[in-house]
Design a protein around this motif. Structure first.
Motif, PDB file in Angstrom:
ATOM      1  N   GLY A   1       0.754  -1.183  -0.052  1.00 36.39           N
ATOM      2  CA  GLY A   1       0.067  -0.020  -0.082  1.00 36.39           C
ATOM      3  C   GLY A   1       0.918   0.996  -0.005  1.00 36.39           C
ATOM      4  N   ASP A   2      -0.040   2.629  -0.142  1.00 35.98           N
ATOM      5  CA  ASP A   2       0.977   3.548  -0.359  1.00 35.98           C
ATOM      6  C   ASP A   2       0.440   4.729   0.425  1.00 35.98           C
ATOM      7  OD1 ASP A   2      -0.871   4.030  -2.303  1.00 35.98           O
ATOM      8  OD2 ASP A   2       0.186   4.637  -3.962  1.00 35.98           O
ATOM      9  N   GLU A   3      -0.706   4.530   0.734  1.00 36.98           N
ATOM     10  CA  GLU A   3      -1.300   5.762   1.681  1.00 36.98           C
ATOM     11  C   GLU A   3      -1.724   5.038   3.214  1.00 36.98           C
ATOM     12  OE1 GLU A   3      -5.748   5.641  -0.303  1.00 36.98           O
ATOM     13  OE2 GLU A   3      -4.000   6.574  -1.569  1.00 36.98           O
ATOM     14  N   GLU A   4      -2.261   6.232   4.037  1.00 39.96           N
ATOM     15  CA  GLU A   4      -2.658   5.997   5.322  1.00 39.96           C
ATOM     16  C   GLU A   4      -3.857   4.934   5.308  1.00 39.96           C
ATOM     17  OE1 GLU A   4      -4.077   8.534   8.945  1.00 39.96           O
ATOM     18  OE2 GLU A   4      -2.883   9.835   7.705  1.00 39.96           O
ATOM     19  N   SER A   5      -4.518   4.739   4.513  1.00 40.45           N
ATOM     20  CA  SER A   5      -5.960   4.095   4.443  1.00 40.45           C
ATOM     21  C   SER A   5      -5.377   2.691   4.406  1.00 40.45           C
ATOM     22  CB  SER A   5      -6.860   4.322   3.282  1.00 40.45           C
ATOM     23  OG  SER A   5      -6.273   4.115   2.097  1.00 40.45           O
TER      24      SER A   5
ATOM     25  N   LYS B   1       7.737   6.072   5.131  1.00 40.72           N
ATOM     26  CA  LYS B   1       7.071   6.702   6.187  1.00 40.72           C
ATOM     27  C   LYS B   1       6.635   5.986   7.180  1.00 40.72           C
ATOM     28  CE  LYS B   1       3.135   5.708   3.112  1.00 40.72           C
ATOM     29  NZ  LYS B   1       3.867   5.148   1.962  1.00 40.72           N
ATOM     30  N   PRO B   2       6.018   6.357   8.156  1.00 42.75           N
ATOM     31  CA  PRO B   2       5.729   5.631   9.663  1.00 42.75           C
ATOM     32  C   PRO B   2       4.725   4.633   9.053  1.00 42.75           C
ATOM     33  CG  PRO B   2       5.813   8.075  10.093  1.00 42.75           C
ATOM     34  CD  PRO B   2       6.145   8.071   8.728  1.00 42.75           C
ATOM     35  N   SER B   3       4.778   3.265   9.317  1.00 43.39           N
ATOM     36  CA  SER B   3       3.954   2.421   9.058  1.00 43.39           C
ATOM     37  C   SER B   3       4.185   1.133   9.816  1.00 43.39           C
ATOM     38  CB  SER B   3       4.188   2.099   7.290  1.00 43.39           C
ATOM     39  OG  SER B   3       3.403   0.898   7.014  1.00 43.39           O
ATOM     40  N   ILE B   4       3.146   0.090   9.924  1.00 43.05           N
ATOM     41  CA  ILE B   4       3.113  -1.105  10.574  1.00 43.05           C
ATOM     42  C   ILE B   4       3.652  -2.067   9.499  1.00 43.05           C
ATOM     43  CG2 ILE B   4       0.829  -1.699  10.038  1.00 43.05           C
ATOM     44  CD1 ILE B   4       0.715  -2.578  13.019  1.00 43.05           C
ATOM     45  N   ALA B   5       3.620  -1.411   8.275  1.00 45.44           N
ATOM     46  CA  ALA B   5       4.303  -2.543   7.185  1.00 45.44           C
ATOM     47  C   ALA B   5       5.620  -3.031   7.590  1.00 45.44           C
ATOM     48  CB  ALA B   5       4.074  -1.908   5.604  1.00 45.44           C
ATOM     49  N   LYS B   6       5.822  -4.191   7.141  1.00 45.42           N
ATOM     50  CA  LYS B   6       7.453  -4.797   7.737  1.00 45.42           C
ATOM     51  C   LYS B   6       8.368  -4.270   6.501  1.00 45.42           C
ATOM     52  CE  LYS B   6       9.704  -9.129   8.795  1.00 45.42           C
ATOM     53  NZ  LYS B   6       9.570 -10.593   9.032  1.00 45.42           N
ATOM     54  N   TYR B   7       8.052  -4.001   5.411  1.00 40.74           N
ATOM     55  CA  TYR B   7       9.070  -3.558   4.256  1.00 40.74           C
ATOM     56  C   TYR B   7       8.623  -2.047   3.832  1.00 40.74           C
ATOM     57  CZ  TYR B   7      10.421  -8.298   5.001  1.00 40.74           C
ATOM     58  OH  TYR B   7      10.805  -9.649   5.295  1.00 40.74           O
ATOM     59  N   TYR B   8       9.589  -1.443   3.303  1.00 39.37           N
ATOM     60  CA  TYR B   8       9.649  -0.071   2.731  1.00 39.37           C
ATOM     61  C   TYR B   8      10.139  -0.451   1.257  1.00 39.37           C
ATOM     62  CZ  TYR B   8       8.660   1.603   7.369  1.00 39.37           C
ATOM     63  OH  TYR B   8       8.142   1.879   8.561  1.00 39.37           O
ATOM     64  N   PHE B   9       9.283   0.247   0.374  1.00 39.20           N
ATOM     65  CA  PHE B   9       9.820   0.357  -0.877  1.00 39.20           C
ATOM     66  C   PHE B   9       9.927   1.811  -1.481  1.00 39.20           C
ATOM     67  CE2 PHE B   9       8.014  -3.635  -0.294  1.00 39.20           C
ATOM     68  CZ  PHE B   9       8.788  -4.587  -0.983  1.00 39.20           C
ATOM     69  N   ASN B  10      10.934   2.027  -2.065  1.00 36.65           N
ATOM     70  CA  ASN B  10      11.133   3.614  -2.286  1.00 36.65           C
ATOM     71  C   ASN B  10      10.400   4.073  -3.527  1.00 36.65           C
ATOM     72  OD1 ASN B  10      13.542   4.114  -0.733  1.00 36.65           O
ATOM     73  ND2 ASN B  10      14.703   2.903  -2.249  1.00 36.65           N
ATOM     74  N   ASP B  11       9.860   3.146  -4.438  1.00 36.43           N
ATOM     75  CA  ASP B  11       8.669   3.412  -5.379  1.00 36.43           C
ATOM     76  C   ASP B  11       8.288   2.293  -6.057  1.00 36.43           C
ATOM     77  OD1 ASP B  11      10.710   2.151  -7.321  1.00 36.43           O
ATOM     78  OD2 ASP B  11      11.765   4.211  -7.318  1.00 36.43           O
ATOM     79  N   VAL B  12       7.111   2.504  -6.841  1.00 34.39           N
ATOM     80  CA  VAL B  12       6.306   1.332  -7.496  1.00 34.39           C
ATOM     81  C   VAL B  12       7.366   0.386  -8.156  1.00 34.39           C
ATOM     82  CG1 VAL B  12       4.046   2.275  -7.118  1.00 34.39           C
ATOM     83  CG2 VAL B  12       5.509   2.573  -9.338  1.00 34.39           C
TER      84      VAL B  12
END
Length: 69
Positions: free
Chosen positions: A11-15, A45-56
């Protein structure tokens, strides 16, 4: 129905955070199973997701790697 063996969710947004939260509680969703769960947010950004991706494009590359084995 049978529980999943694997769940991949991006996902890429707060929702999307509610989705990540629900998957973090997988033992409550599937008490007799332990699926592999991968969650990722696009753009750090702050997230409960385990991983971060720089872009799609990084997400696309991961999916292509999975598809190609």
């Amino acid at each position: 129905s049978n529980p999943p063996d694997f769940v991949m969710c991006f996902g890429d947004e707060e929702s999307d955070e509610s989705m990540f939260t629900a998957l973090a509680e997988a033992p409550n969703l599937w008490p007799n199973a332990t699926p592999t769960i991968i969650t990722g947010t696009v753009v750090k950004k702050p997230s409960i997701a385990k991983y971060y991706f720089n872009d799609v494009y990084e997400v696309r590359d991961l999916l292509m790697d999975c598809a190609n084995g």
